[in-house]
Write an enzyme that holds these catalytic residues in place. Structure first.
Site, PDB file in Angstrom:
ATOM      1  N   CYS A  80      20.335  19.402 -11.628  1.00 43.23           N
ATOM      2  CA  CYS A  80      20.074  20.738 -11.094  1.00 43.23           C
ATOM      3  C   CYS A  80      19.071  20.576  -9.944  1.00 43.23           C
ATOM      4  CB  CYS A  80      19.506  21.638 -12.179  1.00 43.23           C
ATOM      5  SG  CYS A  80      20.613  21.887 -13.596  1.00 43.23           S
ATOM      6  N   ARG A 110      22.055  25.447 -10.621  1.00 41.86           N
ATOM      7  CA  ARG A 110      22.394  24.904 -11.936  1.00 41.86           C
ATOM      8  C   ARG A 110      23.674  24.089 -11.951  1.00 41.86           C
ATOM      9  NH1 ARG A 110      24.198  28.291 -17.378  1.00 41.86           N
ATOM     10  NH2 ARG A 110      24.007  26.528 -18.838  1.00 41.86           N
ATOM     11  N   LEU A 111      23.575  22.923 -12.594  1.00 38.50           N
ATOM     12  CA  LEU A 111      24.740  22.148 -13.001  1.00 38.50           C
ATOM     13  C   LEU A 111      24.805  22.272 -14.518  1.00 38.50           C
ATOM     14  CD1 LEU A 111      27.017  20.117 -12.126  1.00 38.50           C
ATOM     15  CD2 LEU A 111      25.431  18.305 -12.814  1.00 38.50           C
ATOM     16  N   ILE A 130      25.424  21.619 -18.186  1.00 36.67           N
ATOM     17  CA  ILE A 130      25.686  20.486 -19.072  1.00 36.67           C
ATOM     18  C   ILE A 130      25.662  20.930 -20.532  1.00 36.67           C
ATOM     19  CG2 ILE A 130      24.921  18.187 -19.776  1.00 36.67           C
ATOM     20  CD1 ILE A 130      25.945  18.329 -16.898  1.00 36.67           C
ATOM     21  N   GLY A 158      16.734  18.478 -15.610  1.00 33.79           N
ATOM     22  CA  GLY A 158      16.657  17.299 -16.454  1.00 33.79           C
ATOM     23  C   GLY A 158      17.373  17.483 -17.772  1.00 33.79           C
ATOM     24  N   GLU A 159      16.998  16.651 -18.716  1.00 30.18           N
ATOM     25  CA  GLU A 159      17.571  16.730 -20.056  1.00 30.18           C
ATOM     26  C   GLU A 159      16.574  16.174 -21.065  1.00 30.18           C
ATOM     27  OE1 GLU A 159      21.759  15.735 -22.403  1.00 30.18           O
ATOM     28  OE2 GLU A 159      21.440  15.010 -20.361  1.00 30.18           O
ATOM     29  N   ASP A 189      18.542  23.017 -23.869  1.00 27.56           N
ATOM     30  CA  ASP A 189      17.236  22.368 -23.968  1.00 27.56           C
ATOM     31  C   ASP A 189      16.211  23.092 -23.093  1.00 27.56           C
ATOM     32  OD1 ASP A 189      18.568  21.567 -21.660  1.00 27.56           O
ATOM     33  OD2 ASP A 189      17.742  19.546 -21.665  1.00 27.56           O
ATOM     34  N   ILE A 205      33.684   0.354  -8.463  1.00 27.10           N
ATOM     35  CA  ILE A 205      34.018   0.235  -7.050  1.00 27.10           C
ATOM     36  C   ILE A 205      34.223  -1.250  -6.729  1.00 27.10           C
ATOM     37  CG2 ILE A 205      33.200   0.528  -4.678  1.00 27.10           C
ATOM     38  CD1 ILE A 205      34.027   3.108  -6.071  1.00 27.10           C
ATOM     39  N   SER A 216      24.266   4.940 -15.956  1.00 28.78           N
ATOM     40  CA  SER A 216      24.294   3.666 -15.243  1.00 28.78           C
ATOM     41  C   SER A 216      23.299   2.730 -15.910  1.00 28.78           C
ATOM     42  CB  SER A 216      23.944   3.858 -13.765  1.00 28.78           C
ATOM     43  OG  SER A 216      22.568   4.166 -13.633  1.00 28.78           O
TER      44      SER A 216
END
Length: 440
Positions: free
Chosen positions: A2, A44-45, A47, A69-70, A93, A284, A358
């Site tokens: 976000c 906002r994204l 999740i 964040g999360e 959250d 990739i 990742s």
């Protein structure tokens, strides 16, 4: 991800422009809070809890919050807050973060396990508190010139608010030394990254800002060494990794992994596939065999039976992405891995994946880069030479430069290395020695 922004005044046009500049961070919603003294906004994204109940800014009594964040252990914290009499209207959250701060104040950070950049505006005492996670995973910048205080997830919104920012010479020097800008600096004067493991409090009435550290990794190095077998240590490490990786998969959307085929990303993929299943992996590849690791990734994906996706990067794509670097990275960044990272991120997005893990940080934690071992080996040899002798050699390099430098005139790089060697010989501490050795 976000995006969050804010500043200590009211200006609807500016906050709209700031939010518009980071809409790529949050395509699922936008919100803002405005008062005569303070403004803040959020893109906002979605999740967790994809409903409107997760929209921000969030409000509870005297506190307004924006958060990116999360918090992986939010369910445990939520249960604790319910026992204290708090009620919840969402499954996010974000609401837990807000009410945890209401209950415990800044000490709530000690309960959070996750990655976060948070801003709390307290209307009762006119203070803003900004917080960044322990290792600085989530970005958070702030600008303060004695009058205007601005914060944002990226530099771009600050540039929308404050025109004609000056370049920071200290940051520019860091970039030319290391290829990136570290620490708490940014490429602009009066504009800083909130350091990892820190929080800052801005008093709107006094127009003062205080920075404070709440966590550091350094005390852990002073702890007693493990007194157990290598086999036991490996078992303990696996348990830690399993707990760390699986807790990050708390999401209401599909999960992906960037898989290079190396040890770090392969371990992340293996653990998630074993304990969660149905993992999407993204790789990739390069047409140049010297740099191509896609075949290794494909072998790992086949063995682990993941939903594997691969795409090859050609020169025209690389050039196209490189031209976008000023829009993608707010400040100068010279790591060539940025090009495939952008492509693999776009690739995952095209396949409907919002959350991707990742293996960044593995080489730093476990000393995986060869330079750590090489520099340590060189340093051990150099520090065996008596300090007085090293300083004498460095002195002779200074006194004889009138004879030596003309021989190096055809190469500025050799001149740089000459002066760099002189500084290295004068080193008394490992950290200073390492920083000089990694300079470009």
């Amino acid at each position: 991800m976000c995006g969050i922004v804010g500043f200590n005044s009211k200006n609807s046009a500016k906050i709209d422009a700031m939010l518009d500049s980071i809409k790529h961070r949050g395509p699922d919603g936008v919100g803002k809070f405005e008062s005569d003294l303070f403004s803040m906004g959020h893109v906002r994204l979605s999740i967790l809890d994809l409903s409107k109940n997760g929209d921000q800014p969030m409000y509870f009594e005297n506190i307004v919050m924006v958060y990116n964040g999360e918090i992986y252990n939010f369910k445990e914290i939520r249960k604790e807050l319910i026992n204290y009499g708090y009620h919840f209207v969402s499954n996010t959250d974000s609401e837990v973060v807000l009410k945890a701060y209401h209950k415990w104040g800044i000490k709530a950070i000690n309960k959070f396990i996750g990655m976060f950049a948070i801003a709390f505006y307290d209307k009762s005492n006119q203070t803003l508190t900004i917080i960044r996670d322990r290792t600085g995973i989530k970005p958070l910048y702030y600008f303060f010139n004695g009058n205007d205080f601005i914060f944002a997830s990226e530099l771009r919104p600050i540039m929308k608010f404050q025109n004609n920012l000056d370049i920071s010479n200290d940051a520019l020097n860091e970039f030319f030394c290391y290829g990136y800008i570290s620490s708490n600096l940014s490429i602009f004067k009066d504009c800083y990254k909130l350091p990892a493991g820190h929080f800052g409090v801005f008093d709107l009435n006094q127009k003062s800002f205080k920075l404070e550290q709440y966590w550091s990794v350094l005390p852990f190095f002073d702890m007693p060494k493990f007194d157990m077998s290598e086999e036991k240590l490996i078992d303990n490490l696996e348990e830690v990794l399993v707990n760390a990786f699986t807790c990050t998969t708390v999401s209401d959307v599909p999960i992906g992994v960037f898989l290079s085929g190396g040890i770090d990303s392969s371990i992340v993929t293996a653990i998630l596939q074993k304990h969660c299943g149905n993992v999407n992996t993204f790789t990739i590849g390069f047409n140049n065999e010297k740099y191509n690791e896609a075949e290794y990734a494909k072998s790992i994906a086949k063995f682990l039976k993941t939903n594997h996706h691969e795409e090859y990067l050609d020169i025209s794509q690389a050039k196209s992405i490189l031209k976008k670097f000023p829009d993608i990275y707010d400040e100068p960044f010279a790591d060539s891995s940025g090009i495939p990272t952008v492509l693999v991120s776009e690739f995952a997005k095209k396949n409907g994946i919002k959350v991707v893990l990742s293996a960044d940080g593995g080489d730093e934690i476990f000393c995986g880069y060869e330079r750590y071992w090489n520099i340590h080996k060189i340093g051990k040899g150099m520090f065996k030479v008596p300090k007085i002798l090293r300083k004498y050699i460095a002195y002779t390099m200074t006194s004889s430069k009138g004879y030596v430098l003309p021989l190096l005139a055809f190469s500025e790089n050799l001149k740089h290395k000459y002066y760099q060697l002189k500084e290295i010989l004068n080193c008394n501490e490992w950290l200073n020695f390492y920083e000089l050795m990694v300079q470009t």
